[in-house]
Write a protein that holds these residues in place. Structure first.
Motif, PDB file in Angstrom:
ATOM      1  N   LEU A 173      -3.419  13.554 -32.815  1.00 48.87           N
ATOM      2  CA  LEU A 173      -4.843  13.659 -32.493  1.00 48.87           C
ATOM      3  C   LEU A 173      -5.582  12.331 -32.514  1.00 48.87           C
ATOM      4  N   THR A 174      -4.922  11.278 -33.006  1.00 48.75           N
ATOM      5  CA  THR A 174      -5.568   9.955 -32.996  1.00 48.75           C
ATOM      6  C   THR A 174      -4.972   9.049 -31.927  1.00 48.75           C
ATOM      7  N   GLY A 175      -4.177   9.614 -31.037  1.00 49.99           N
ATOM      8  CA  GLY A 175      -3.623   8.849 -29.931  1.00 49.99           C
ATOM      9  C   GLY A 175      -2.156   8.510 -30.108  1.00 49.99           C
ATOM     10  N   TYR A 176      -1.572   8.026 -29.026  1.00 46.97           N
ATOM     11  CA  TYR A 176      -0.142   7.729 -28.998  1.00 46.97           C
ATOM     12  C   TYR A 176       0.133   6.230 -28.984  1.00 46.97           C
ATOM     13  N   HIS A 177      -0.781   5.432 -29.508  1.00 46.29           N
ATOM     14  CA  HIS A 177      -0.633   3.980 -29.462  1.00 46.29           C
ATOM     15  C   HIS A 177      -0.828   3.413 -30.860  1.00 46.29           C
ATOM     16  N   ASN A 178      -0.686   2.106 -30.990  1.00 48.27           N
ATOM     17  CA  ASN A 178      -0.738   1.467 -32.303  1.00 48.27           C
ATOM     18  C   ASN A 178      -2.152   1.223 -32.819  1.00 48.27           C
ATOM     19  N   SER A 179      -3.148   1.501 -31.997  1.00 48.05           N
ATOM     20  CA  SER A 179      -4.545   1.363 -32.422  1.00 48.05           C
ATOM     21  C   SER A 179      -5.186   2.745 -32.431  1.00 48.05           C
ATOM     22  N   PRO A 180      -5.076   3.482 -33.542  1.00 47.27           N
ATOM     23  CA  PRO A 180      -5.544   4.874 -33.583  1.00 47.27           C
ATOM     24  C   PRO A 180      -7.035   5.014 -33.336  1.00 47.27           C
ATOM     25  N   ASP A 181      -7.398   6.085 -32.649  1.00 51.29           N
ATOM     26  CA  ASP A 181      -8.782   6.405 -32.339  1.00 51.29           C
ATOM     27  C   ASP A 181      -9.155   7.658 -33.150  1.00 51.29           C
ATOM     28  N   MET A 182     -10.015   7.505 -34.126  1.00 54.36           N
ATOM     29  CA  MET A 182     -10.358   8.594 -35.035  1.00 54.36           C
ATOM     30  C   MET A 182     -11.501   9.475 -34.533  1.00 54.36           C
ATOM     31  N   SER A 183     -12.075   9.155 -33.389  1.00 58.37           N
ATOM     32  CA  SER A 183     -13.295   9.848 -32.941  1.00 58.37           C
ATOM     33  C   SER A 183     -13.081  11.349 -32.736  1.00 58.37           C
ATOM     34  N   GLY A 184     -11.927  11.729 -32.191  1.00 55.52           N
ATOM     35  CA  GLY A 184     -11.669  13.145 -31.961  1.00 55.52           C
ATOM     36  C   GLY A 184     -11.519  13.920 -33.255  1.00 55.52           C
ATOM     37  N   VAL A 185     -10.786  13.346 -34.213  1.00 51.30           N
ATOM     38  CA  VAL A 185     -10.598  13.998 -35.512  1.00 51.30           C
ATOM     39  C   VAL A 185     -11.933  14.157 -36.224  1.00 51.30           C
ATOM     40  N   ILE A 186     -12.758  13.122 -36.171  1.00 54.42           N
ATOM     41  CA  ILE A 186     -14.062  13.181 -36.841  1.00 54.42           C
ATOM     42  C   ILE A 186     -14.939  14.273 -36.228  1.00 54.42           C
ATOM     43  N   GLU A 187     -14.938  14.394 -34.893  1.00 52.91           N
ATOM     44  CA  GLU A 187     -15.713  15.452 -34.243  1.00 52.91           C
ATOM     45  C   GLU A 187     -15.202  16.834 -34.630  1.00 52.91           C
ATOM     46  N   LEU A 188     -13.868  16.966 -34.696  1.00 53.54           N
ATOM     47  CA  LEU A 188     -13.277  18.254 -35.071  1.00 53.54           C
ATOM     48  C   LEU A 188     -13.648  18.621 -36.507  1.00 53.54           C
ATOM     49  N   ILE A 189     -13.523  17.679 -37.416  1.00 53.21           N
ATOM     50  CA  ILE A 189     -13.827  17.962 -38.818  1.00 53.21           C
ATOM     51  C   ILE A 189     -15.314  18.260 -39.004  1.00 53.21           C
ATOM     52  N   ASP A 190     -16.171  17.572 -38.279  1.00 54.48           N
ATOM     53  CA  ASP A 190     -17.607  17.864 -38.340  1.00 54.48           C
ATOM     54  C   ASP A 190     -17.883  19.305 -37.907  1.00 54.48           C
ATOM     55  N   ALA A 191     -17.163  19.749 -36.861  1.00 51.86           N
ATOM     56  CA  ALA A 191     -17.348  21.124 -36.384  1.00 51.86           C
ATOM     57  C   ALA A 191     -16.892  22.133 -37.436  1.00 51.86           C
ATOM     58  N   VAL A 192     -15.754  21.845 -38.082  1.00 54.57           N
ATOM     59  CA  VAL A 192     -15.248  22.727 -39.135  1.00 54.57           C
ATOM     60  C   VAL A 192     -16.216  22.762 -40.314  1.00 54.57           C
ATOM     61  N   GLU A 193     -16.756  21.598 -40.656  1.00 50.40           N
ATOM     62  CA  GLU A 193     -17.700  21.508 -41.774  1.00 50.40           C
ATOM     63  C   GLU A 193     -18.923  22.375 -41.543  1.00 50.40           C
TER      64      GLU A 193
END
Length: 270
Positions: A173-193
């Protein structure tokens, strides 16, 4: 009305060839009576129960997926795992969510729906907003989802107020490269919260720390920090699976402390 089963040598709807296209087109115009008939003629009980089609899709894919989509409109639970379902096929299946009040469980584990497939699900849930009679369980483990997929799942959680179970294990969920992108995980967790219904969230092996299962990548705390904060605030969360995410001991300690402060919350870390 009495329904006769298909001949013994006939393929069930989920294995139909293109020869059945005209039958399917005419049947769709008949509505639910045709859909119930498909189930009965295929030898299935039509009592609103489970439709288990794990590793079953075959024949002409366009035809069989269209037939299954019609059956989804009159069952409560369907298992479509391990069918190599592609994004464009998921878009067809997603249409069933807008035309049924009965489907509560959808299992799409171990397919290839990708970000585009889960985005199609999100669009339908957003437009229909089916409320309490809607989807309660969505499983999309091992489906090649990435950052955009996580963002789409956040919309699913926000739009479907009845959703209580979301299993996403095995997607980076943070991407398939060496520079992870946390934006999607943060949006998902905010929705769960902010969800009043989400109680069972499986994020096993989702590269939440930025490091994949092979140890590749860069450790980033942002996504896990969001999870720590959500644990203490998400009103309905009862089970959270975080196994296989290379979580640092310091973050584990914070999660365990947060869990102790929430009676009835189970967090799986190892």
């Amino acid at each position: 009305k009495e329904w006769r089963p298909f001949p013994a040598d006939a393929q069930p709807p989920w294995r139909w060839t293109a020869w059945w296209n005209n039958t399917l087109a005419l049947g769709i115009e008949l509505g639910d009576s045709f859909r119930h008939g498909l189930l009965r003629c295929a030898g299935l009980l039509c009592d609103g129960s489970n439709l288990d089609l794990e590793r079953c899709l075959g024949g002409d894919r366009e035809t069989s997926v269209a037939a299954v989509t019609e059956m989804l409109r009159v069952v409560t639970s369907v298992n479509l795992s391990q069918n190599e379902i592609m994004p464009h096929e998921c878009e067809v299946l997603a249409d069933a969510l807008s035309g049924t009040s009965s489907l509560t469980e959808l299992n799409l584990d171990h397919n290839q729906i990708g970000n585009e497939g889960v985005q199609a699900l999100a669009r339908v849930l957003q437009s229909s907003r089916r409320g309490k009679a809607g989807l309660k369980s969505l499983q999309v483990c091992e489906n090649k989802l990435g950052v955009d997929g996580a963002k789409a799942l956040a919309l699913c959680v926000e739009s479907c107020v009845s959703l209580t179970k979301l299993h996403i294990a095995g997607n980076e969920l943070t991407g398939y490269h060496n520079s992870p992108d946390m934006s999607g995980v943060i949006e998902l967790i905010d929705a769960v919260e902010n969800s009043s219904s989400m109680s069972d969230l499986n994020l096993q092996g989702c590269r939440l720390s930025g490091v994949d299962k092979y140890g590749r990548g860069k450790l980033v705390d942002a996504g896990l920090d969001a999870i720590v904060n959500a644990v203490s605030k998400a009103p309905a969360l009862a089970k959270l699976n975080l196994r296989g995410n290379h979580i640092a001991d310091s973050i584990k300690s914070r999660l365990q402390l947060a869990a102790k402060q929430r009676r009835g919350l189970e967090i799986l870390l190892a």
